[in-house]
Structures are given as structure tokens and as C-alpha cells.
Design a protein around this motif. Structure first.
Motif, short mmCIF file in Angstrom:
data_model
loop_
_atom_site.label_atom_id
_atom_site.label_comp_id
_atom_site.label_asym_id
_atom_site.label_seq_id
_atom_site.Cartn_x
_atom_site.Cartn_y
_atom_site.Cartn_z
N GLU A 120 0.80 -1.24 0.00
CA GLU A 120 0.00 0.00 0.00
C GLU A 120 0.83 1.29 0.00
O GLU A 120 0.59 2.18 -0.80
CB GLU A 120 -0.95 -0.01 1.22
N LYS A 121 1.83 1.36 0.88
CA LYS A 121 2.58 2.63 1.00
C LYS A 121 3.35 2.98 -0.27
O LYS A 121 3.23 4.10 -0.79
CB LYS A 121 3.50 2.57 2.22
N ARG A 174 0.91 4.07 -2.94
CA ARG A 174 0.43 5.44 -2.73
C ARG A 174 1.49 6.46 -3.19
O ARG A 174 1.18 7.47 -3.80
CB ARG A 174 0.12 5.63 -1.24
N TYR A 221 1.41 6.72 -6.85
CA TYR A 221 0.25 7.53 -7.27
C TYR A 221 0.58 9.02 -7.15
O TYR A 221 0.30 9.80 -8.06
CB TYR A 221 -1.00 7.19 -6.45
N TYR A 248 -8.41 7.56 -5.13
CA TYR A 248 -7.41 8.36 -4.40
C TYR A 248 -7.76 9.84 -4.39
O TYR A 248 -7.28 10.57 -3.54
CB TYR A 248 -6.02 8.16 -5.01
#
Length: 197
Positions: free
Chosen positions: A60-61, A64, A67, A195
Motif C-alpha cells: 500500500e505505501k 500510494r 500515485y 485516491y
């Protein structure tokens, strides 16, 4: 280092993915028992994000962070995100046919089998650039493992943005891929919507 231990076929089933996108030949015979269940808009967006994370093996990190980086670049955020994910070193090694799956490609990079422009790189998340030459280290080329892998994965179709010489175990990044060149079944616009809430 965090490792995803979920069985691959089970995860593919829950995300509605073909295992072939991950480099697996196996097929799952079981059907998902979620018929007639209406999925919310958020549920659809979340599933697309989980699909992208699962295919590329990103947690996940870092996802992100990719992104955020894609959001700051020029052009469409979704397309930029897919280009960044596709240009990870472990993915490029997989695409060149030097590994059967992305997980194996990650391990090959981790175990110092790969050089980029003649320099040893053991970071799977290293982002390659146009013109980079990716090669299996000289001392590892004759290992039985690499011979077996190339025998199995060497026949795989190499995308047009890469150039490969299977004999030398060497590949070149001709250009960074555009969205049309990426054959991953992910709707990146849903990830952007998720997001940007």
C-alpha cells in the motif's frame, strides 16, 4: 520486508483475474460464490486498486507514493501510474522473459543476478529509463536456474517497448510504455477516482 502470503489462485479468483497475467499456467476450477451481489462504486474502485497492487506485487505505501508521483507528472495520472508500475525493474525482468513470474523476477533482482547499464542493481522497485540495458550478471548466465527459466519463459511474447537478446540474456528499454502497450486488465481511472476523494 512484508510478504504477501495469500495463495495466488485464491487471490486471482477473488479479484476476477486470469492467473496468466501473473505468469502462472494453472487454472482454478472453483467458481466464486458472490453471484448477484451488487458491488458499490467504492467496492469497484477498491478492487481495481487491489488488482494493480497484486499484479505488480506492490504494498500500500509504495503504491500510494507511485500515485503521488504520477499525479505530479505531466499528462493523465492513471496512465502515468501504469507507466511507473510497468517500468519497475522486477517487472521489466519478468517482461523480458528472464523470470517465470513477477515474484521470481523480484527474487532474481534481490539475489544480485541483474545489472542495469553494467552496474549491479538489487532493488526490485528501481525504475528503468528509456535506453537502459538490463542484463543477467555474467557469472549467473550459465547457472542451471537461469537456463531453466529462460527455457520456460523465453518463448513468452516480449512487449514492443522492450528489445531482448535471449542468447546473451540481455534486454534494452527502447522507450517507456504508453497505456496501449500495457496488457494489464486494470481500469486505472477507478484508482484515480479512489485516491482523489
Amino acid at each position: 520486508m512484508a510478504v504477501n502470503k495469500v495463495p495466488v489462485l485464491k487471490r486471482c479468483r477473488s479479484l476476477g483475474l486470469e492467473p496468466s497475467y501473473l505468469g502462472y499456467d494453472k487454472k482454478s476450477n472453483r467458481e466464486l460464490k458472490r453471484a448477484n451481489k451488487k458491488v458499490s462504486e467504492y467496492g469497484l474502485q477498491l478492487r481495481e486498486k487491489q488488482k494493480a497492487k497484486f499484479i505488480y506485487g506492490v504494498l500500500e505505501k509504495p503504491f500510494r507514493n507511485y500515485y503521488d508521483k504520477a499525479d505530479q507528472m505531466k499528462g493523465m495520472t492513471g496512465t502515468n501510474l501504469m507507466t511507473i508500475l510497468e517500468s519497475r525493474l522486477d517487472n521489466v525482468v519478468f517482461r523480458l522473459g528472464f523470470a517465470r513470474t513477477r515474484r521470481e523476477a523480484r527474487q532474481i533482482v534481490d539475489h544480485k543476478f541483474v545489472t542495469v547499464n553494467g552496474k549491479l542493481v538489487n532493488i526490485p522497485s528501481y525504475l528503468v529509463k528509456a535506453g537502459d540495458v538490463i542484463e543477467i550478471k555474467e557469472s549467473r548466465k550459465n547457472s542451471q536456474r537461469m537456463k531453466d527459466v529462460v527455457e520456460v519463459a523465453g518463448g513468452r511474447l516480449v512487449p514492443e517497448w522492450l528489445d531482448v537478446d535471449v542468447e546473451k540474456m540481455q534486454g534494452t528499454v527502447k522507450e517507456l510504455p504508453s497505456r496501449e502497450m500495457i496488457d494489464v486488465p486494470v481500469d486505472e481511472m477507478l484508482i484515480v477516482e479512489l485516491y482523489s476523494k
